[in-house]
Design a protein around this motif. Sequence first.
Motif, PDB file in Angstrom:
ATOM      1  N   SER A 199       0.004   9.197 -15.617  1.00  0.00           N
ATOM      2  CA  SER A 199      -1.046   8.937 -14.634  1.00  0.00           C
ATOM      3  C   SER A 199      -1.590   7.523 -14.780  1.00  0.00           C
ATOM      4  N   LEU A 200      -1.764   7.094 -16.018  1.00  0.00           N
ATOM      5  CA  LEU A 200      -2.256   5.732 -16.230  1.00  0.00           C
ATOM      6  C   LEU A 200      -1.203   4.692 -15.857  1.00  0.00           C
ATOM      7  N   GLN A 201       0.086   5.065 -15.956  1.00  0.00           N
ATOM      8  CA  GLN A 201       1.120   4.172 -15.437  1.00  0.00           C
ATOM      9  C   GLN A 201       0.906   3.949 -13.947  1.00  0.00           C
ATOM     10  N   TYR A 202       0.706   5.044 -13.241  1.00  0.00           N
ATOM     11  CA  TYR A 202       0.538   4.925 -11.801  1.00  0.00           C
ATOM     12  C   TYR A 202      -0.849   4.423 -11.431  1.00  0.00           C
ATOM     13  N   GLY A 203      -1.834   4.661 -12.322  1.00  0.00           N
ATOM     14  CA  GLY A 203      -3.124   4.018 -12.123  1.00  0.00           C
ATOM     15  C   GLY A 203      -2.999   2.512 -12.237  1.00  0.00           C
ATOM     16  N   GLY A 204      -2.228   2.061 -13.223  1.00  0.00           N
ATOM     17  CA  GLY A 204      -1.966   0.636 -13.349  1.00  0.00           C
ATOM     18  C   GLY A 204      -1.188   0.104 -12.159  1.00  0.00           C
ATOM     19  N   MET A 205      -0.228   0.895 -11.689  1.00  0.00           N
ATOM     20  CA  MET A 205       0.533   0.497 -10.498  1.00  0.00           C
ATOM     21  C   MET A 205      -0.392   0.335  -9.303  1.00  0.00           C
ATOM     22  N   MET A 206      -1.290   1.319  -9.124  1.00  0.00           N
ATOM     23  CA  MET A 206      -2.221   1.271  -8.003  1.00  0.00           C
ATOM     24  C   MET A 206      -3.136   0.056  -8.105  1.00  0.00           C
ATOM     25  N   ALA A 207      -3.702  -0.155  -9.295  1.00  0.00           N
ATOM     26  CA  ALA A 207      -4.621  -1.276  -9.476  1.00  0.00           C
ATOM     27  C   ALA A 207      -3.901  -2.609  -9.307  1.00  0.00           C
ATOM     28  N   GLY A 208      -2.714  -2.717  -9.908  1.00  0.00           N
ATOM     29  CA  GLY A 208      -1.967  -3.958  -9.814  1.00  0.00           C
ATOM     30  C   GLY A 208      -1.538  -4.292  -8.409  1.00  0.00           C
ATOM     31  N   THR A 209      -1.014  -3.287  -7.697  1.00  0.00           N
ATOM     32  CA  THR A 209      -0.552  -3.542  -6.330  1.00  0.00           C
ATOM     33  C   THR A 209      -1.719  -3.789  -5.385  1.00  0.00           C
ATOM     34  N   ALA A 210      -2.835  -3.077  -5.573  1.00  0.00           N
ATOM     35  CA  ALA A 210      -4.000  -3.288  -4.707  1.00  0.00           C
ATOM     36  C   ALA A 210      -4.587  -4.681  -4.923  1.00  0.00           C
ATOM     37  N   LEU A 252       2.523  12.874  -0.923  1.00  0.00           N
ATOM     38  CA  LEU A 252       3.216  14.114  -1.276  1.00  0.00           C
ATOM     39  C   LEU A 252       4.319  13.846  -2.303  1.00  0.00           C
ATOM     40  N   SER A 253       5.076  12.794  -2.102  1.00  0.00           N
ATOM     41  CA  SER A 253       6.110  12.440  -3.084  1.00  0.00           C
ATOM     42  C   SER A 253       5.498  12.139  -4.446  1.00  0.00           C
ATOM     43  N   GLY A 254       4.359  11.459  -4.446  1.00  0.00           N
ATOM     44  CA  GLY A 254       3.693  11.146  -5.699  1.00  0.00           C
ATOM     45  C   GLY A 254       3.218  12.381  -6.436  1.00  0.00           C
ATOM     46  N   VAL A 255       2.738  13.385  -5.713  1.00  0.00           N
ATOM     47  CA  VAL A 255       2.323  14.638  -6.345  1.00  0.00           C
ATOM     48  C   VAL A 255       3.523  15.325  -6.995  1.00  0.00           C
ATOM     49  N   LEU A 270       0.819  -1.217   0.000  1.00  0.00           N
ATOM     50  CA  LEU A 270       0.000   0.000   0.000  1.00  0.00           C
ATOM     51  C   LEU A 270       0.855   1.271   0.000  1.00  0.00           C
ATOM     52  N   LEU A 271       2.108   1.156   0.410  1.00  0.00           N
ATOM     53  CA  LEU A 271       3.005   2.310   0.308  1.00  0.00           C
ATOM     54  C   LEU A 271       3.215   2.687  -1.152  1.00  0.00           C
ATOM     55  N   VAL A 272       3.225   1.685  -2.033  1.00  0.00           N
ATOM     56  CA  VAL A 272       3.291   1.933  -3.473  1.00  0.00           C
ATOM     57  C   VAL A 272       1.944   2.433  -3.977  1.00  0.00           C
ATOM     58  N   THR A 273       0.858   1.849  -3.457  1.00  0.00           N
ATOM     59  CA  THR A 273      -0.480   2.220  -3.898  1.00  0.00           C
ATOM     60  C   THR A 273      -0.770   3.692  -3.606  1.00  0.00           C
ATOM     61  N   ALA A 274      -0.397   4.178  -2.426  1.00  0.00           N
ATOM     62  CA  ALA A 274      -0.645   5.578  -2.062  1.00  0.00           C
ATOM     63  C   ALA A 274       0.103   6.525  -2.994  1.00  0.00           C
ATOM     64  N   TYR A 275       1.341   6.210  -3.265  1.00  0.00           N
ATOM     65  CA  TYR A 275       2.158   7.001  -4.185  1.00  0.00           C
ATOM     66  C   TYR A 275       1.509   7.027  -5.568  1.00  0.00           C
ATOM     67  N   ALA A 276       1.062   5.858  -6.019  1.00  0.00           N
ATOM     68  CA  ALA A 276       0.469   5.740  -7.340  1.00  0.00           C
ATOM     69  C   ALA A 276      -0.849   6.493  -7.431  1.00  0.00           C
ATOM     70  N   ALA A 297      -1.771   9.167  -5.766  1.00  0.00           N
ATOM     71  CA  ALA A 297      -1.482  10.598  -5.849  1.00  0.00           C
ATOM     72  C   ALA A 297      -1.054  10.989  -7.253  1.00  0.00           C
ATOM     73  N   TYR A 298      -0.228  10.175  -7.862  1.00  0.00           N
ATOM     74  CA  TYR A 298       0.246  10.446  -9.221  1.00  0.00           C
ATOM     75  C   TYR A 298      -0.924  10.376 -10.205  1.00  0.00           C
ATOM     76  N   LEU A 299      -1.775   9.381 -10.028  1.00  0.00           N
ATOM     77  CA  LEU A 299      -2.924   9.201 -10.908  1.00  0.00           C
ATOM     78  C   LEU A 299      -3.823  10.427 -10.896  1.00  0.00           C
ATOM     79  N   VAL A 300      -4.083  10.986  -9.730  1.00  0.00           N
ATOM     80  CA  VAL A 300      -4.982  12.129  -9.606  1.00  0.00           C
ATOM     81  C   VAL A 300      -4.310  13.425 -10.040  1.00  0.00           C
ATOM     82  N   ALA A 301      -3.039  13.585  -9.687  1.00  0.00           N
ATOM     83  CA  ALA A 301      -2.355  14.853  -9.945  1.00  0.00           C
ATOM     84  C   ALA A 301      -1.918  15.021 -11.392  1.00  0.00           C
ATOM     85  N   GLY A 302      -1.590  13.927 -12.075  1.00  0.00           N
ATOM     86  CA  GLY A 302      -1.077  14.019 -13.439  1.00  0.00           C
ATOM     87  C   GLY A 302      -1.955  14.808 -14.393  1.00  0.00           C
ATOM     88  N   PRO A 303      -3.260  14.514 -14.477  1.00  0.00           N
ATOM     89  CA  PRO A 303      -4.114  15.266 -15.404  1.00  0.00           C
ATOM     90  C   PRO A 303      -4.254  16.740 -15.057  1.00  0.00           C
TER      91      PRO A 303
END
Length: 399
Positions: free
Chosen positions: A345-356, A114-117, A56-62, A64-70
Amino acid sequence: MVTSAAGSRARAVPQWRWLTVLATCACLVGLDALVVSPLAPRITHEVGAPPRVGGLLVTAYALAYLVAGPVFGPLSDRWGRTRLMTLGLAVFAAGTAATGFGTNFIVLLGFRVLSGVGAAMLVPAILAHVSGQVQPRRRGAAIGVIVGAMMGASVAGVPAGAFLAGAVSWHWTFWGIGIAAAALLGPLARLVPGGAPTAAAGDAPIRAALGDAAVVYTLLCTFLWTAGLQGMFANAGLFYADNFGLSTGAVGLALAGGGAMSVAGNVCGGRLADAVGGRRVVAVATLVAAASVLAFSLSIGSLVAAVAVQVVWGGAVGLGQSALTTLAGTLRPQARGTVLALNSSLQYGGMMAGTAAAAALLQADSPFWAVGALCSVCSALVFPVVTVLLPVTTDSDPS
């Protein structure tokens, strides 16, 4: 197009110098994301969290990136790349250094956000800047350097971070990355050529990008590709620890071989994309990645076999990753920052989905091969999208 002022600055500073600065920034972002894998068991143990929620440490980062990227992608088109890179690097440095002060799992998740943003501000702007500044015939090679630097963190950086965590504390790993990132603010401001905004204030770059079928299918490929990678990689430390009893430092070494092949794959993948087209490179790489990630998850009886298969997997991932990013960089030049931000963002969306999804499987006491099968399916699904659905409309794909 490069303005005369930007072009003058670009001529004053050799391309290899500013590309090195940006590649180093990308390497630190990659290190910050990848180093969590071998450190997760130690971090969760120290803060009193269940070991199988470390992903989930990866998921949280991902997330944030997913939301902030667009949000920040269109801003880089309107505001200029170098401004956003500077702000993003500062936020990333602060968030990563703060992670080292975390003593509570929830607080750690907040610092990872914060790091993900910061990374969401920085990386798409870097990729868009390189895509716009480098000549089209060399664009894939340059993108390969940037993406390879991100993945290359696993070759020396992740083992070094893991050893530092074992020798002193995992806190020092994040402090070191944060300090190094802050030290790059000066070189970024001095050496990286500026560029004029490419979108007017009244433009709607996200709407324009998502109205392009090539962009949509490329984003789908990116999501599936990253889910297939990160679902297993985020838990690779746990895989080696559970099945072979490896220490944190030994896990870092085990991951280094795959990281080295990923770097080589990224460099070669970018050059191959320039030569034969990104679609062809991605199509071959995704089949190899799908087979090798499943084989890795099944390699529970031999450490040598597991490391060997991971090396193959890393090479395939590198080939496809740089080719896919190069492909995205050729779409919608006037909104390149937006497209690449959506792609990231979709990279990190995939990261979030995959890790979750992987964390849910492991929490339910599923075997590692179930995670491998899930990741293999995600990787394999890229093949029909890139070969059948993706229109041949990019300037870098001669197929």
